[in-house]
Scaffold this active site. Structure first.
Site, mmCIF file in Angstrom:
data_model
loop_
_atom_site.group_PDB
_atom_site.id
_atom_site.type_symbol
_atom_site.label_atom_id
_atom_site.label_comp_id
_atom_site.label_asym_id
_atom_site.label_seq_id
_atom_site.Cartn_x
_atom_site.Cartn_y
_atom_site.Cartn_z
ATOM 1 N N TRP A 179 0.862 -1.191 0.000
ATOM 2 C CA TRP A 179 0.000 0.000 0.000
ATOM 3 C C TRP A 179 0.899 1.241 0.000
ATOM 4 O O TRP A 179 1.838 1.329 0.794
ATOM 5 C CB TRP A 179 -0.891 -0.042 1.238
ATOM 6 C CG TRP A 179 -1.831 1.107 1.385
ATOM 7 C CD1 TRP A 179 -2.656 1.633 0.432
ATOM 8 C CD2 TRP A 179 -2.057 1.878 2.573
ATOM 9 N NE1 TRP A 179 -3.388 2.670 0.957
ATOM 10 C CE2 TRP A 179 -3.041 2.839 2.265
ATOM 11 C CE3 TRP A 179 -1.543 1.836 3.869
ATOM 12 C CZ2 TRP A 179 -3.512 3.758 3.198
ATOM 13 C CZ3 TRP A 179 -2.008 2.737 4.810
ATOM 14 C CH2 TRP A 179 -2.983 3.690 4.470
ATOM 15 N N ASP A 260 -0.818 -5.442 9.489
ATOM 16 C CA ASP A 260 -1.790 -4.451 9.035
ATOM 17 C C ASP A 260 -3.049 -5.219 8.639
ATOM 18 O O ASP A 260 -3.042 -5.969 7.661
ATOM 19 C CB ASP A 260 -1.223 -3.670 7.840
ATOM 20 C CG ASP A 260 -2.197 -2.595 7.347
ATOM 21 O OD1 ASP A 260 -3.322 -2.496 7.880
ATOM 22 O OD2 ASP A 260 -1.827 -1.857 6.411
ATOM 23 N N LYS A 296 -13.274 -0.705 5.933
ATOM 24 C CA LYS A 296 -13.818 -1.557 4.864
ATOM 25 C C LYS A 296 -14.848 -2.534 5.406
ATOM 26 O O LYS A 296 -15.931 -2.662 4.859
ATOM 27 C CB LYS A 296 -12.708 -2.347 4.185
ATOM 28 C CG LYS A 296 -11.374 -1.658 4.109
ATOM 29 C CD LYS A 296 -11.275 -0.758 2.910
ATOM 30 C CE LYS A 296 -9.966 0.008 2.966
ATOM 31 N NZ LYS A 296 -9.559 0.576 1.739
HETATM 32 N N1 KET Z 1 -3.725 -0.632 5.212
HETATM 33 C C1 KET Z 1 -3.969 -1.039 3.943
HETATM 34 C C2 KET Z 1 -3.268 -2.238 3.431
HETATM 35 C C3 KET Z 1 -4.876 -0.322 3.165
HETATM 36 O O1 KET Z 1 -5.103 -0.760 1.930
HETATM 37 C C4 KET Z 1 -5.513 0.814 3.678
HETATM 38 C C5 KET Z 1 -6.422 1.604 2.825
HETATM 39 C C6 KET Z 1 -5.243 1.163 5.007
HETATM 40 C C7 KET Z 1 -4.338 0.420 5.741
HETATM 41 C C8 KET Z 1 -5.840 2.349 5.702
HETATM 42 O O2 KET Z 1 -7.180 2.438 5.707
HETATM 43 P P1 KET Z 1 -7.939 3.385 6.771
HETATM 44 O O3 KET Z 1 -8.987 4.030 5.964
HETATM 45 O O4 KET Z 1 -6.945 4.351 7.350
HETATM 46 O O5 KET Z 1 -8.449 2.445 7.793
HETATM 47 N N2 KET Z 1 -6.435 1.503 1.577
HETATM 48 C C9 KET Z 1 -7.350 2.118 0.618
HETATM 49 C C10 KET Z 1 -7.691 3.539 0.862
HETATM 50 C C11 KET Z 1 -6.520 4.472 0.969
HETATM 51 O O6 KET Z 1 -5.593 4.419 0.142
HETATM 52 O O7 KET Z 1 -6.547 5.287 1.890
HETATM 53 C C12 KET Z 1 -6.818 1.890 -0.800
HETATM 54 O O8 KET Z 1 -5.731 1.307 -0.952
HETATM 55 O O9 KET Z 1 -7.523 2.243 -1.749
#
Ligand code: KET
Length: 450
Positions: A179, A260, A296
């Site tokens: 990510w 994560d 999610k």
């Molecule tokens: N870890 C991973 C692997 C991840 O894909 C995301 C979010 C997060 C943590 C953080 O999510 P949060 O909303 O802070 O709980 N990924 C998606 C959104 C983004 O980039 O912020 C994405 O990859 O589209």
């Protein structure tokens, strides 16, 4: 007389700046280098003191949505950010979330005072149970400390900064690729970031040998970031047998696991199945960190609700760890928000709501799997050159298509299909109605040999 507590050369802020400089001078990202190093000037008479700023680029993932929003085309399709959409292409608020919110609103005794620095205590306990399992020995023995944080990102950041301050090794290994926010989060937390091999583009699968070699060569005690399930962006996860080998190797070298967990329930449709790799590491009695997100799996993206758990070897250590986590959090954002954590707590504490949630979660996971099948079939029906079986083999929210940046930009320009330039598409953004459009675009771009 003690004059300045912050001047010590080993202070966390010094280390953070040092780590940032090391990271930037490694030449990984030219735009970030210029955005940090452009030299400030006085701006001249009447000029802005910020006039020297260069325009920073949009975020590689969230910027896709910005570009999409600007496109007036009626056929435009956003497959960029990992956010669930219904068959109608609309964002989804889960039914259990609506019910929980109603309960909260109806309860007139609820107040809006500050939460403690560690957040909503009941939420923390329930979150630890959700990820580690209700019968986890670590919970039973009071060896876990859990703090509510600002979703997955905030949990990673707090965990990273805690490690930078108190853990003897300052290097974190992240998978290649990962990510896009991971390297930035950990660098700014004060850690130095290195990568380990993870994905093999030629097989579109796991480079297990490379992974074992790189972790095997990592200095004793290094931190290792592991995606608990549904690896982003590749959709490739180790099997349980491979996890067991990873666990053995990491424990034999004293490597510190930092999980994560942003997609619990989205990979298999089962919360417990998706948490298995973490629970394997807890079962051996060793220590670890885990960052949880409810963005999610509960669709609580904008509520920014998540948790950081640190599993320790003894209860007294966990207590001291928590006291230090509070010192990380207090100057960062003081204490976390109340609403999202309250929604989660209502759902997790009530057996009926919890069961209803698991059904809704399974339905989301199933719809994504059905999109994989439909896209795969659509490409087969068109006779699109290439092996597209990875679309149905990959796990979680994303397909790592293998399309290159030129192909991606062609699809955006000609077909108004938006995705990240690494060729990742969010399967959750697709619907039966839009699959043919995407398949047409992929077919066209592949046969054009861009
Ligand atoms: N870890 C991973 C692997 C991840 O894909 C995301 C979010 C997060 C943590 C953080 O999510 P949060 O909303 O802070 O709980 N990924 C998606 C959104 C983004 O980039 O912020 C994405 O990859 O589209």
């Amino acid at each position: 007389m003690k004059t300045n507590d912050f001047s010590s050369s080993s202070s966390p802020s010094d280390r953070r700046i040092g780590a940032l400089l090391r990271h930037l001078t490694a030449g990984t990202d030219a735009d970030r280098v210029s955005s940090v190093f452009a030299s400030p000037t006085s701006g001249g008479a009447g000029g802005s003191v910020f006039a020297h700023l260069v325009q920073a680029p949009e975020d590689a993932i969230l910027g896709v949505t910005i570009a999409y929003n600007k496109d007036p085309s009626p056929i435009k399709l956003n497959l960029g950010v990992g956010a669930y959409r219904t068959e109608e292409g609309k964002p989804l608020v889960l039914n259990v979330v609506r019910k929980a919110e109603q309960q909260l609103i109806n309860d007139r005794s609820r107040i809006k005072e500050y939460l403690p620095i560690v957040g909503l205590v009941e939420f923390n306990k329930l979150s630890a149970k959700l990820i580690l399992g209700a019968d986890s020995p670590a919970i039973r023995e009071n060896r876990v400390t859990t703090v509510e944080c600002l979703s997955g990102t905030g949990s990673l950041r707090v965990g990273g900064e805690f490690l930078a301050r108190h853990y003897h090794q300052k290097t974190i290994y992240i998978p290649q690729p990962t990510w896009g926010n991971h390297p930035k989060i950990f660098t700014l937390a004060g850690l130095s970031v290195k990568t380990y091999r993870y994905y093999d583009p030629s097989t579109r699968g796991l480079n297990f040998q490379g992974l074992l070699e790189d972790l095997g060569a990592a200095p004793q005690g290094s931190i290792v970031l592991l995606h608990a399930c549904a690896h982003n962006p590749t959709g490739v996860d180790p099997t349980l047998e491979q996890w067991e080998q990873i666990r053995k190797l990491m424990r034999s070298k004293g490597l510190m696991p930092f999980f994560d967990s942003a997609y619990q329930g989205f990979a298999s449709g089962s919360l417990d199945t998706d948490a298995k790799p973490i629970r394997m590491f807890v079962a051996d009695g060793g220590e670890l960190l885990v960052a949880q997100s409810y963005a999610k799996n509960m669709g609580l993206y904008g509520e920014r609700v998540g948790a950081l758990s640190i599993v320790c070897k003894a209860a007294d250590v966990a207590g001291r760890v928590e006291s230090q986590l509070k010192l990380v959090i207090r100057p960062m954002y003081s204490n976390p928000p109340i609403h999202g954590a309250s929604i989660v707590a209502v759902i997790l504490r009530d057996r009926n709501l919890f069961n209803e949630w698991t059904l809704e979660l399974k339905a989301m996971a199933d719809r994504i799997i059905s999109m994989r099948k439909q896209l795969f079939e659509a490409l087969r029906a068109r006779g699109t050159p290439g092996d597209w079986t990875h679309i149905i083999k990959q796990i979680g929210m994303f397909t790592f298509t293998g399309l290159n940046p030129a192909q991606v930009s062609y699809m955006t320009k000609e077909y108004h299909i938006y995705m990240t330039s690494d060729g990742r598409i969010s399967m959750a953004g697709l619907s039966s109605k839009t699959v043919p459009h995407l398949a047409d675009a992929i077919h066209a771009v592949v046969t054009k040999a861009l």
